[in-house]
Design a protein around this motif. Structure first.
Motif, mmCIF file in Angstrom:
data_model
loop_
_atom_site.group_PDB
_atom_site.id
_atom_site.type_symbol
_atom_site.label_atom_id
_atom_site.label_comp_id
_atom_site.label_asym_id
_atom_site.label_seq_id
_atom_site.Cartn_x
_atom_site.Cartn_y
_atom_site.Cartn_z
ATOM 1 N N ALA A 45 -19.276 -79.819 -32.437
ATOM 2 C CA ALA A 45 -19.657 -78.454 -32.822
ATOM 3 C C ALA A 45 -18.923 -77.995 -34.075
ATOM 4 C CB ALA A 45 -19.348 -77.498 -31.679
ATOM 5 N N LYS A 46 -17.630 -78.311 -34.140
ATOM 6 C CA LYS A 46 -16.785 -77.700 -35.154
ATOM 7 C C LYS A 46 -16.540 -78.572 -36.387
ATOM 8 C CE LYS A 46 -14.954 -73.988 -32.814
ATOM 9 N NZ LYS A 46 -14.083 -72.880 -33.222
ATOM 10 N N VAL B 68 -20.569 -58.601 -28.935
ATOM 11 C CA VAL B 68 -21.488 -59.141 -29.938
ATOM 12 C C VAL B 68 -20.839 -60.334 -30.629
ATOM 13 C CG1 VAL B 68 -22.587 -58.661 -32.163
ATOM 14 C CG2 VAL B 68 -22.674 -56.961 -30.332
ATOM 15 N N TYR B 69 -19.559 -60.169 -30.999
ATOM 16 C CA TYR B 69 -18.826 -61.239 -31.687
ATOM 17 C C TYR B 69 -18.824 -62.515 -30.855
ATOM 18 C CZ TYR B 69 -15.192 -63.641 -34.345
ATOM 19 O OH TYR B 69 -14.507 -64.545 -35.103
ATOM 20 N N ILE C 9 -22.341 -64.127 -30.712
ATOM 21 C CA ILE C 9 -22.682 -64.786 -31.977
ATOM 22 C C ILE C 9 -21.880 -66.071 -32.114
ATOM 23 C CG2 ILE C 9 -22.576 -64.628 -34.503
ATOM 24 C CD1 ILE C 9 -23.347 -61.704 -34.314
ATOM 25 N N LEU D 187 -23.377 -70.158 -32.305
ATOM 26 C CA LEU D 187 -23.096 -71.176 -33.324
ATOM 27 C C LEU D 187 -22.961 -72.551 -32.685
ATOM 28 C CD1 LEU D 187 -20.269 -69.530 -35.502
ATOM 29 C CD2 LEU D 187 -22.617 -69.937 -36.205
ATOM 30 N N VAL E 19 -27.246 -59.251 -27.374
ATOM 31 C CA VAL E 19 -26.499 -58.010 -27.158
ATOM 32 C C VAL E 19 -26.697 -57.102 -28.358
ATOM 33 C CG1 VAL E 19 -24.208 -56.968 -26.873
ATOM 34 C CG2 VAL E 19 -24.697 -59.185 -25.833
ATOM 35 N N GLU F 241 -25.479 -58.991 -39.166
ATOM 36 C CA GLU F 241 -25.624 -58.670 -37.736
ATOM 37 C C GLU F 241 -24.327 -58.317 -37.029
ATOM 38 O OE1 GLU F 241 -27.491 -60.723 -39.342
ATOM 39 O OE2 GLU F 241 -29.562 -60.521 -38.667
ATOM 40 N N THR G 247 -26.560 -59.130 -31.852
ATOM 41 C CA THR G 247 -26.629 -60.591 -31.932
ATOM 42 C C THR G 247 -27.894 -60.982 -32.687
ATOM 43 O OG1 THR G 247 -27.660 -60.562 -29.744
ATOM 44 C CG2 THR G 247 -25.306 -61.042 -29.842
ATOM 45 N N LEU G 248 -27.946 -62.242 -33.114
ATOM 46 C CA LEU G 248 -29.091 -62.696 -33.899
ATOM 47 C C LEU G 248 -30.221 -63.181 -32.993
ATOM 48 C CD1 LEU G 248 -26.351 -63.452 -35.637
ATOM 49 C CD2 LEU G 248 -28.039 -64.468 -37.139
ATOM 50 N N THR H 254 -30.779 -67.944 -35.666
ATOM 51 C CA THR H 254 -29.667 -68.872 -35.478
ATOM 52 C C THR H 254 -30.142 -70.308 -35.645
ATOM 53 O OG1 THR H 254 -28.865 -67.301 -33.835
ATOM 54 C CG2 THR H 254 -27.721 -69.392 -33.975
ATOM 55 N N ARG I 157 -28.786 -73.029 -38.287
ATOM 56 C CA ARG I 157 -28.238 -74.319 -37.864
ATOM 57 C C ARG I 157 -29.004 -75.458 -38.512
ATOM 58 N NH1 ARG I 157 -29.089 -75.233 -32.888
ATOM 59 N NH2 ARG I 157 -29.660 -73.182 -32.114
ATOM 60 N N ALA J 142 -20.483 -76.699 -40.552
ATOM 61 C CA ALA J 142 -20.087 -75.833 -39.441
ATOM 62 C C ALA J 142 -19.236 -74.673 -39.937
ATOM 63 C CB ALA J 142 -19.328 -76.640 -38.392
ATOM 64 N N ARG K 96 -21.505 -72.140 -41.612
ATOM 65 C CA ARG K 96 -22.240 -71.367 -40.603
ATOM 66 C C ARG K 96 -21.345 -70.305 -39.986
ATOM 67 N NH1 ARG K 96 -24.435 -76.502 -39.327
ATOM 68 N NH2 ARG K 96 -23.053 -76.786 -37.552
ATOM 69 N N ARG K 97 -20.088 -70.688 -39.712
ATOM 70 C CA ARG K 97 -19.154 -69.719 -39.152
ATOM 71 C C ARG K 97 -18.922 -68.580 -40.142
ATOM 72 N NH1 ARG K 97 -13.217 -71.327 -39.587
ATOM 73 N NH2 ARG K 97 -13.801 -70.711 -41.692
ATOM 74 N N LEU L 19 -22.357 -66.442 -40.379
ATOM 75 C CA LEU L 19 -22.819 -65.706 -39.195
ATOM 76 C C LEU L 19 -21.711 -64.972 -38.441
ATOM 77 C CD1 LEU L 19 -25.417 -68.254 -37.720
ATOM 78 C CD2 LEU L 19 -25.782 -66.370 -39.298
ATOM 79 N N LEU L 20 -20.534 -65.596 -38.313
ATOM 80 C CA LEU L 20 -19.477 -65.001 -37.503
ATOM 81 C C LEU L 20 -18.543 -64.126 -38.332
ATOM 82 C CD1 LEU L 20 -18.591 -65.035 -34.534
ATOM 83 C CD2 LEU L 20 -17.044 -66.923 -35.074
#
Lengths: 243, 243
Positions: A155-156, A214-215, A218, A222, A237, B138, B144-145, B150, B154, B160, B163-164, B167-168
């Protein structure tokens, strides 16, 4: 074990040990302690909260308490204890994914195996570049990775080459290289600078006053595959008072 | 609303507004207008067609028409309208994935939320580097998206970390950074240069005289997860007259 303190809006979770060279291994009591601290931060979360996880000394954490596993006295007993710790640690990663606030790992020293996993469970990782490595030791130890470890790295860590070097080659990654590989946000020349930079980043994120729920949703969106492995739902949310 | 014109082989979809600072928000009428324009381009497609989507002034688009949502007069009404727009916009992204010709987003100004999403639905994005940002708002807004937003990010944003940050962290991304992050193909110093470069690229793609159906299916095959979310099938097609 660990402590949880609050510095203004920022929670600081500190992995504690008995000396400057304590490896901050995660045995059952430490894992419990970490889970409780994360739960406490979650319970006390408000818009504008943030979390830093850190430690002091030579090691951030060298991973699960393999010595405790081996103290079982038999190979079967050791494996049972190892599996127990692996399954106990799973909720830690899940809780980090669910935590309704930005998170920063201030890696003061070596982070290996489950220690590296804990660091990578945070939204941002800051480490030293003068000392310390990130290291997934599993192939060197002769054990495969738990499914959620692998899912987290997939993922990361965006680059397939980086994932191969980290997991299959068991590279010991210093700060500058970690920066190049996209594993960390920044790398500094001392433990103090890492701590300061982490606090600066955490306060900056906290200042955005994001709605925590929300954070968190989101964040999870990801990493849908990781959430699937961890059994975490991802919800829609809206926390805007006008919507 | 929008207009659809043809410049040789190149369709130009222009988001229209009432002034230089119109935010080109996507309310129900604008969404309908855009869907019709894309459908028209699809119906008139030939090998060697291409599409540019653009606008004029300060904004490419700032996203869904939240003011129309709030004009419902109640929080429940606002949420209903927001959900309505989110679901109405889904077919726009699907139609872009299915469009049997190369597509270029000529981003003349700010592109935020659904506006950024529309731009990213194109095969290539060209933006300004002197003005304007790409911004997923957002988390700042407290929502949230949608799942297909999303999935699109992706699919199209490989890193990654990027994307963070998009979006985050809700980063406001200027041209040079967008280039570094792989979000855009190129960045230029004025709206005119963006338009010229987009036309140059579109004509270049059009000159390859690709069979549109094959092109669309290959495009979709790059983004299978996104297609799954959008409910789009991906088929095998051979349009070579000798095969």
């Amino acid at each position: 074990m660990c402590t949880l303190e609050k510095h203004g809006d920022v929670f600081v979770l500190t992995l504690t040990g008995s000396s400057d060279v304590d490896e901050h291994r995660f045995g059952p009591p430490a894992i419990d302690s970490i889970l409780s601290a994360i739960a406490k931060a979650k319970a006390e979360a408000t818009p504008g909260s943030a979390l830093i996880t850190t430690s002091h000394g030579k090691f951030f954490s060298n991973g699960l308490d393999l010595a405790w596993a081996q103290a079982a006295g038999s190979r079967a007993g050791a494996r049972e204890r190892l599996l127990y710790m692996v399954e106990s640690f799973r909720p830690v990663v899940a809780a980090m994914m669910d935590l309704p606030m930005p998170t920063v790992a201030a890696a003061n020293g070596h982070a290996a195996a489950a220690g590296f996993t804990l660091a990578l469970s945070h939204d941002y990782v800051i480490m030293r570049r003068d000392k310390g490595v990130l290291y997934m030791s599993e192939v060197d130890i002769g054990a495969t990775l738990p499914d959620y470890f692998t899912a987290l790295f997939r993922a990361k860590v965006g680059s397939a080459t980086a994932r191969r070097d980290v997991l299959l080659r068991a590279k010991k990654i210093k700060g500058e290289e970690a920066l190049r590989m996209g594993l960390v946000q920044a790398a500094y020349d001392s433990e103090e600078q890492v701590a300061e930079a982490s606090m600066r980043l955490a306060k900056q994120m906290a200042g955005r006053k994001w709605a925590g729920e929300v954070y968190a949703e989101i964040r999870k969106s990801l990493y849908p595959d990781l959430c699937g492995v961890l059994g975490l739902d991802i919800r829609a949310v809206v926390s805007n008072s006008k919507l």
